[in-house]
Design a protein around this motif. Structure first.
Motif, PDB file in Angstrom:
ATOM      1  N   ILE A 123      15.513   2.597  -8.308  1.00  0.00           N
ATOM      2  CA  ILE A 123      14.821   3.262  -7.206  1.00  0.00           C
ATOM      3  C   ILE A 123      15.214   2.543  -5.926  1.00  0.00           C
ATOM      4  O   ILE A 123      15.111   1.328  -5.840  1.00  0.00           O
ATOM      5  CB  ILE A 123      13.286   3.198  -7.370  1.00  0.00           C
ATOM      6  N   SER A 124      15.656   3.316  -4.954  1.00  0.00           N
ATOM      7  CA  SER A 124      16.047   2.763  -3.664  1.00  0.00           C
ATOM      8  C   SER A 124      15.119   3.320  -2.596  1.00  0.00           C
ATOM      9  O   SER A 124      14.907   4.530  -2.532  1.00  0.00           O
ATOM     10  CB  SER A 124      17.501   3.160  -3.372  1.00  0.00           C
ATOM     11  N   LEU A 125      14.555   2.441  -1.778  1.00  0.00           N
ATOM     12  CA  LEU A 125      13.654   2.833  -0.699  1.00  0.00           C
ATOM     13  C   LEU A 125      14.107   2.209   0.613  1.00  0.00           C
ATOM     14  O   LEU A 125      14.548   1.059   0.627  1.00  0.00           O
ATOM     15  CB  LEU A 125      12.226   2.343  -0.961  1.00  0.00           C
ATOM     16  N   ARG A 126      13.975   2.957   1.680  1.00  0.00           N
ATOM     17  CA  ARG A 126      14.169   2.416   3.027  1.00  0.00           C
ATOM     18  C   ARG A 126      12.869   2.700   3.753  1.00  0.00           C
ATOM     19  O   ARG A 126      12.451   3.847   3.860  1.00  0.00           O
ATOM     20  CB  ARG A 126      15.326   3.086   3.734  1.00  0.00           C
ATOM     21  N   MET A 127      12.216   1.653   4.219  1.00  0.00           N
ATOM     22  CA  MET A 127      10.903   1.853   4.830  1.00  0.00           C
ATOM     23  C   MET A 127      10.569   0.738   5.807  1.00  0.00           C
ATOM     24  O   MET A 127      11.281  -0.254   5.889  1.00  0.00           O
ATOM     25  CB  MET A 127       9.840   1.950   3.744  1.00  0.00           C
ATOM     26  N   LYS A 128       9.464   0.928   6.531  1.00  0.00           N
ATOM     27  CA  LYS A 128       8.925  -0.126   7.377  1.00  0.00           C
ATOM     28  C   LYS A 128       7.412   0.020   7.382  1.00  0.00           C
ATOM     29  O   LYS A 128       6.873   1.094   7.146  1.00  0.00           O
ATOM     30  CB  LYS A 128       9.485  -0.089   8.794  1.00  0.00           C
ATOM     31  N   LEU A 129       6.747  -1.080   7.623  1.00  0.00           N
ATOM     32  CA  LEU A 129       5.296  -1.104   7.757  1.00  0.00           C
ATOM     33  C   LEU A 129       4.958  -1.516   9.171  1.00  0.00           C
ATOM     34  O   LEU A 129       5.591  -2.414   9.730  1.00  0.00           O
ATOM     35  CB  LEU A 129       4.678  -2.087   6.756  1.00  0.00           C
ATOM     36  N   ASP A 130       3.953  -0.871   9.739  1.00  0.00           N
ATOM     37  CA  ASP A 130       3.619  -1.189  11.123  1.00  0.00           C
ATOM     38  C   ASP A 130       2.896  -2.520  11.262  1.00  0.00           C
ATOM     39  O   ASP A 130       2.871  -3.104  12.341  1.00  0.00           O
ATOM     40  CB  ASP A 130       2.839  -0.060  11.794  1.00  0.00           C
ATOM     41  N   ARG A 131       2.319  -3.005  10.181  1.00  0.00           N
ATOM     42  CA  ARG A 131       1.653  -4.308  10.207  1.00  0.00           C
ATOM     43  C   ARG A 131       1.507  -4.818   8.771  1.00  0.00           C
ATOM     44  O   ARG A 131       1.625  -4.068   7.824  1.00  0.00           O
ATOM     45  CB  ARG A 131       0.293  -4.219  10.878  1.00  0.00           C
ATOM     46  N   PHE A 132       1.242  -6.110   8.647  1.00  0.00           N
ATOM     47  CA  PHE A 132       0.971  -6.714   7.349  1.00  0.00           C
ATOM     48  C   PHE A 132      -0.486  -7.101   7.289  1.00  0.00           C
ATOM     49  O   PHE A 132      -1.080  -7.505   8.292  1.00  0.00           O
ATOM     50  CB  PHE A 132       1.851  -7.957   7.120  1.00  0.00           C
ATOM     51  N   TYR A 133      -1.042  -6.983   6.140  1.00  0.00           N
ATOM     52  CA  TYR A 133      -2.449  -7.320   5.945  1.00  0.00           C
ATOM     53  C   TYR A 133      -2.534  -8.752   5.450  1.00  0.00           C
ATOM     54  O   TYR A 133      -1.728  -9.191   4.652  1.00  0.00           O
ATOM     55  CB  TYR A 133      -3.082  -6.342   4.952  1.00  0.00           C
ATOM     56  N   THR A 134      -3.534  -9.485   5.914  1.00  0.00           N
ATOM     57  CA  THR A 134      -3.601 -10.911   5.605  1.00  0.00           C
ATOM     58  C   THR A 134      -4.865 -11.314   4.871  1.00  0.00           C
ATOM     59  O   THR A 134      -5.150 -12.488   4.754  1.00  0.00           O
ATOM     60  CB  THR A 134      -3.467 -11.746   6.883  1.00  0.00           C
ATOM     61  N   GLY A 135      -5.646 -10.370   4.375  1.00  0.00           N
ATOM     62  CA  GLY A 135      -6.733 -10.682   3.461  1.00  0.00           C
ATOM     63  C   GLY A 135      -8.016 -11.142   4.091  1.00  0.00           C
ATOM     64  O   GLY A 135      -8.191 -11.026   5.283  1.00  0.00           O
ATOM     65  N   PRO A 136      -8.917 -11.647   3.275  1.00  0.00           N
ATOM     66  CA  PRO A 136      -8.661 -12.125   1.930  1.00  0.00           C
ATOM     67  C   PRO A 136      -8.584 -11.034   0.857  1.00  0.00           C
ATOM     68  O   PRO A 136      -8.079 -11.272  -0.228  1.00  0.00           O
ATOM     69  CB  PRO A 136      -9.854 -13.034   1.643  1.00  0.00           C
ATOM     70  N   TYR A 137      -9.069  -9.814   1.099  1.00  0.00           N
ATOM     71  CA  TYR A 137      -9.083  -8.813   0.038  1.00  0.00           C
ATOM     72  C   TYR A 137      -8.138  -7.649   0.287  1.00  0.00           C
ATOM     73  O   TYR A 137      -7.949  -6.822  -0.580  1.00  0.00           O
ATOM     74  CB  TYR A 137     -10.506  -8.275  -0.159  1.00  0.00           C
ATOM     75  N   ASP A 138      -7.542  -7.555   1.443  1.00  0.00           N
ATOM     76  CA  ASP A 138      -6.682  -6.413   1.749  1.00  0.00           C
ATOM     77  C   ASP A 138      -5.234  -6.813   2.003  1.00  0.00           C
ATOM     78  O   ASP A 138      -4.504  -6.109   2.669  1.00  0.00           O
ATOM     79  CB  ASP A 138      -7.236  -5.639   2.943  1.00  0.00           C
ATOM     80  N   GLU A 139      -4.799  -7.948   1.441  1.00  0.00           N
ATOM     81  CA  GLU A 139      -3.452  -8.422   1.757  1.00  0.00           C
ATOM     82  C   GLU A 139      -2.360  -7.729   0.944  1.00  0.00           C
ATOM     83  O   GLU A 139      -1.187  -7.984   1.151  1.00  0.00           O
ATOM     84  CB  GLU A 139      -3.339  -9.940   1.604  1.00  0.00           C
ATOM     85  N   TYR A 140      -2.700  -6.844   0.027  1.00  0.00           N
ATOM     86  CA  TYR A 140      -1.712  -6.165  -0.802  1.00  0.00           C
ATOM     87  C   TYR A 140      -1.588  -4.705  -0.410  1.00  0.00           C
ATOM     88  O   TYR A 140      -2.581  -4.000  -0.300  1.00  0.00           O
ATOM     89  CB  TYR A 140      -2.090  -6.250  -2.284  1.00  0.00           C
ATOM     90  N   VAL A 141      -0.344  -4.239  -0.210  1.00  0.00           N
ATOM     91  CA  VAL A 141      -0.050  -2.841   0.045  1.00  0.00           C
ATOM     92  C   VAL A 141       0.884  -2.384  -1.068  1.00  0.00           C
ATOM     93  O   VAL A 141       1.999  -2.893  -1.197  1.00  0.00           O
ATOM     94  CB  VAL A 141       0.628  -2.650   1.425  1.00  0.00           C
ATOM     95  N   LYS A 142       0.423  -1.442  -1.895  1.00  0.00           N
ATOM     96  CA  LYS A 142       1.230  -0.989  -3.023  1.00  0.00           C
ATOM     97  C   LYS A 142       2.304  -0.029  -2.547  1.00  0.00           C
ATOM     98  O   LYS A 142       2.015   0.948  -1.862  1.00  0.00           O
ATOM     99  CB  LYS A 142       0.369  -0.310  -4.080  1.00  0.00           C
ATOM    100  N   LEU A 143       3.569  -0.323  -2.907  1.00  0.00           N
ATOM    101  CA  LEU A 143       4.695   0.534  -2.572  1.00  0.00           C
ATOM    102  C   LEU A 143       5.005   1.499  -3.702  1.00  0.00           C
ATOM    103  O   LEU A 143       5.321   2.662  -3.463  1.00  0.00           O
ATOM    104  CB  LEU A 143       5.939  -0.302  -2.263  1.00  0.00           C
ATOM    105  N   ILE A 144       4.969   1.010  -4.949  1.00  0.00           N
ATOM    106  CA  ILE A 144       5.255   1.848  -6.116  1.00  0.00           C
ATOM    107  C   ILE A 144       4.205   1.569  -7.177  1.00  0.00           C
ATOM    108  O   ILE A 144       3.999   0.428  -7.581  1.00  0.00           O
ATOM    109  CB  ILE A 144       6.659   1.577  -6.697  1.00  0.00           C
ATOM    110  N   ASP A 145       3.556   2.633  -7.627  1.00  0.00           N
ATOM    111  CA  ASP A 145       2.577   2.558  -8.712  1.00  0.00           C
ATOM    112  C   ASP A 145       3.215   3.165  -9.955  1.00  0.00           C
ATOM    113  O   ASP A 145       3.657   4.306  -9.925  1.00  0.00           O
ATOM    114  CB  ASP A 145       1.316   3.340  -8.318  1.00  0.00           C
TER     115      ASP A 145
END
Length: 185
Positions: free
Chosen positions: A88-110
């Protein structure tokens, strides 16, 4: 929110022991994200939006926002013929990163139809794969900058994640539990 550029999934490739390029299978699905979510090759079918509060197309990219948990993105029905050996090949960007403590994960592929947390993530500013064996981290990303991800799973259960065209995997592990095998629904 995020943006996705061209994406495709197809066969495995790589280099042979002598350094010569191995043959690479042609993609079985290609999503251009120019004006719609259709597969231009027609094999896998169209992508569907999942849990998005808004989305739009602009400049060869699809952007979305999600305000609910789990967050949004896209759903692809995976043909059984490519369910355990794939790239699987993806080209993407995120506008920001999450730093937690509970929201630091952003799922790209489930891979498990939202029945388990296993999958490919961005954790703060790194690529992460979370599975039954724990978490594997690697690579550093920059907000608002496109990045390329290539995730491969071989017949021998080896999973490799490459970042920005590198020939060295950012993440590599043996997937004997099948955490990176998509659930077929």
């Amino acid at each position: 929110g995020g943006a996705a550029g061209k994406a495709g999934d197809g066969g495995n490739g790589g280099a042979g022991a002598d350094g010569a390029a191995a043959s690479v299978a042609a993609p079985v699905s290609v999503y251009a994200f120019d004006t719609d979510l259709s597969d231009s090759l027609g094999f896998s079918g169209d992508l569907a939006e999942f849990n998005n509060s808004s989305s739009s197309f602009s400049g060869g990219a699809w952007s979305w926002n999600a305000t609910t948990n789990p967050g949004g993105g896209l759903i692809m029905d995976v043909p059984a013929s490519i369910s355990s050996v794939y790239s699987i090949s993806l080209r993407m960007k995120l506008d920001r990163f999450y730093t937690g403590p509970y929201d630091e994960y952003v799922k790209l592929i489930d891979f498990k139809d939202t029945t388990a947390d296993y999958g490919l993530y961005v954790s703060e500013d790194q690529i992460s794969f979370y599975g039954s064996g724990g978490e594997s981290l690697g690579g550093t990303l920059t907000a608002n900058t496109f990045f390329d991800i290539l995730l491969t799973r071989s017949a021998s259960n080896e999973v490799n994640v490459y970042l920005d065209g590198s020939s060295t995997p950012t993440i590599s592990f043996m997937d004997t539990a099948g955490d990176a095998v998509p659930t077929l629904v």
